[in-house]
Motif scaffolding. Structure first.
Motif, short mmCIF file in Angstrom:
data_model
loop_
_atom_site.label_atom_id
_atom_site.label_comp_id
_atom_site.label_asym_id
_atom_site.label_seq_id
_atom_site.Cartn_x
_atom_site.Cartn_y
_atom_site.Cartn_z
N PHE A 114 35.91 36.65 33.42
CA PHE A 114 37.30 36.84 33.81
C PHE A 114 38.06 37.69 32.79
CE2 PHE A 114 36.41 33.16 36.59
CZ PHE A 114 36.80 33.73 37.79
N GLU A 115 37.72 37.54 31.51
CA GLU A 115 38.35 38.38 30.49
C GLU A 115 37.98 39.85 30.71
OE1 GLU A 115 38.53 38.93 25.63
OE2 GLU A 115 37.48 37.22 26.48
N MET A 116 36.70 40.11 30.98
CA MET A 116 36.24 41.47 31.22
C MET A 116 36.92 42.07 32.45
SD MET A 116 32.31 42.79 31.81
CE MET A 116 32.09 41.76 33.26
N LEU A 117 37.01 41.30 33.53
CA LEU A 117 37.67 41.79 34.74
C LEU A 117 39.15 42.07 34.49
CD1 LEU A 117 35.95 39.54 37.41
CD2 LEU A 117 35.55 41.98 37.00
N ALA A 118 39.81 41.19 33.74
CA ALA A 118 41.23 41.40 33.43
C ALA A 118 41.41 42.66 32.60
CB ALA A 118 41.78 40.18 32.68
N GLU A 119 40.54 42.89 31.63
CA GLU A 119 40.62 44.10 30.82
C GLU A 119 40.45 45.35 31.69
OE1 GLU A 119 37.60 43.57 27.88
OE2 GLU A 119 38.79 42.12 26.74
N ASP A 120 39.48 45.30 32.61
CA ASP A 120 39.22 46.46 33.48
C ASP A 120 40.40 46.72 34.43
OD1 ASP A 120 36.83 46.68 32.17
OD2 ASP A 120 35.58 46.19 33.90
N VAL A 121 41.00 45.67 34.94
CA VAL A 121 42.18 45.84 35.79
C VAL A 121 43.32 46.42 34.97
CG1 VAL A 121 43.95 44.65 37.14
CG2 VAL A 121 41.55 44.07 37.47
N SER A 152 39.48 56.22 33.12
CA SER A 152 38.20 55.65 32.71
C SER A 152 37.40 55.18 33.92
CB SER A 152 38.42 54.47 31.75
OG SER A 152 39.01 53.38 32.44
N TRP A 153 36.09 55.05 33.75
CA TRP A 153 35.25 54.58 34.86
C TRP A 153 35.61 53.16 35.24
CZ3 TRP A 153 32.25 50.31 34.38
CH2 TRP A 153 31.87 49.91 33.09
N GLU A 154 35.98 52.33 34.24
CA GLU A 154 36.35 50.95 34.55
C GLU A 154 37.58 50.92 35.46
OE1 GLU A 154 36.03 52.21 31.46
OE2 GLU A 154 35.10 50.78 30.08
N ALA A 155 38.60 51.69 35.09
CA ALA A 155 39.83 51.72 35.87
C ALA A 155 39.59 52.30 37.25
CB ALA A 155 40.89 52.53 35.13
N ALA A 156 38.82 53.37 37.33
CA ALA A 156 38.55 54.00 38.62
C ALA A 156 37.84 53.03 39.56
CB ALA A 156 37.72 55.27 38.43
N ASN A 157 36.87 52.30 39.04
CA ASN A 157 36.15 51.33 39.88
C ASN A 157 37.03 50.17 40.30
OD1 ASN A 157 33.57 52.59 40.08
ND2 ASN A 157 33.16 52.01 37.96
N MET A 158 37.84 49.66 39.38
CA MET A 158 38.75 48.56 39.73
C MET A 158 39.80 49.03 40.73
SD MET A 158 37.41 45.98 38.37
CE MET A 158 38.62 44.79 38.86
N ALA A 159 40.30 50.25 40.55
CA ALA A 159 41.28 50.78 41.50
C ALA A 159 40.67 50.87 42.89
CB ALA A 159 41.78 52.15 41.03
N GLN A 160 39.40 51.26 42.97
CA GLN A 160 38.72 51.34 44.27
C GLN A 160 38.62 49.97 44.93
OE1 GLN A 160 37.80 54.08 46.09
NE2 GLN A 160 37.58 52.47 47.63
N VAL A 161 38.38 48.94 44.14
CA VAL A 161 38.34 47.58 44.69
C VAL A 161 39.70 47.22 45.29
CG1 VAL A 161 38.13 45.13 44.09
CG2 VAL A 161 36.49 46.78 43.16
N PHE A 162 40.77 47.51 44.56
CA PHE A 162 42.11 47.21 45.07
C PHE A 162 42.41 47.99 46.35
CE2 PHE A 162 42.61 45.28 41.00
CZ PHE A 162 43.59 44.33 41.17
N VAL A 163 42.08 49.27 46.34
CA VAL A 163 42.31 50.12 47.52
C VAL A 163 41.51 49.57 48.71
CG1 VAL A 163 41.91 52.42 48.50
CG2 VAL A 163 42.95 52.17 46.24
N SER A 164 40.29 49.15 48.46
CA SER A 164 39.45 48.60 49.53
C SER A 164 40.03 47.34 50.14
CB SER A 164 38.04 48.31 49.01
OG SER A 164 37.41 49.50 48.61
N HIS A 165 40.83 46.62 49.35
CA HIS A 165 41.49 45.41 49.84
C HIS A 165 42.88 45.70 50.42
CE1 HIS A 165 38.74 42.16 48.76
NE2 HIS A 165 38.42 42.86 47.68
N GLY A 166 43.24 46.99 50.44
CA GLY A 166 44.51 47.38 51.06
C GLY A 166 45.70 47.48 50.12
N TYR A 167 45.43 47.42 48.80
CA TYR A 167 46.51 47.53 47.83
C TYR A 167 46.59 48.96 47.30
CZ TYR A 167 46.31 42.46 47.78
OH TYR A 167 46.31 41.14 48.15
N GLU A 168 47.81 49.41 47.02
CA GLU A 168 47.99 50.69 46.33
C GLU A 168 48.14 50.39 44.85
OE1 GLU A 168 50.93 53.34 47.91
OE2 GLU A 168 50.56 52.61 49.96
N ILE A 169 47.46 51.16 44.05
CA ILE A 169 47.51 50.89 42.62
C ILE A 169 47.94 52.13 41.87
CG2 ILE A 169 45.18 51.42 41.88
CD1 ILE A 169 45.17 48.65 40.57
#
Length: 71
Positions: free
Chosen positions: A38-45, A54-71
């Protein structure tokens, strides 16, 4: 800060399985536990704000977009 989560049992079991499957070879956060997961996921978000390219941010942003959120 401490955060208490109410996680359904099937989700908790699946998370524990994921943690158990992860190895520490070349890992960024050492031995993975639920807490470090959870700490790692929070850092990446957070990196979607602090290091948006960063690749971490880009991947996390894609997860949010896939769930219908704008980030």
């Amino acid at each position: 800060m401490k955060i208490v989560l109410d996680i359904p049992e099937p989700t908790l079991e699946a998370l524990n399985t994921v943690v158990g499957r992860c190895t520490t070879d070349a890992s960024t956060h050492g031995q993975l536990t639920l807490a470090t997961l959870f700490e790692m996921l929070a850092e990446d978000v957070a990196m979607t704000v602090t290091r948006p390219g960063s690749w971490e941010a880009a991947n996390m942003a894609q997860v949010f977009v896939s769930h219908g959120y704008e980030i």
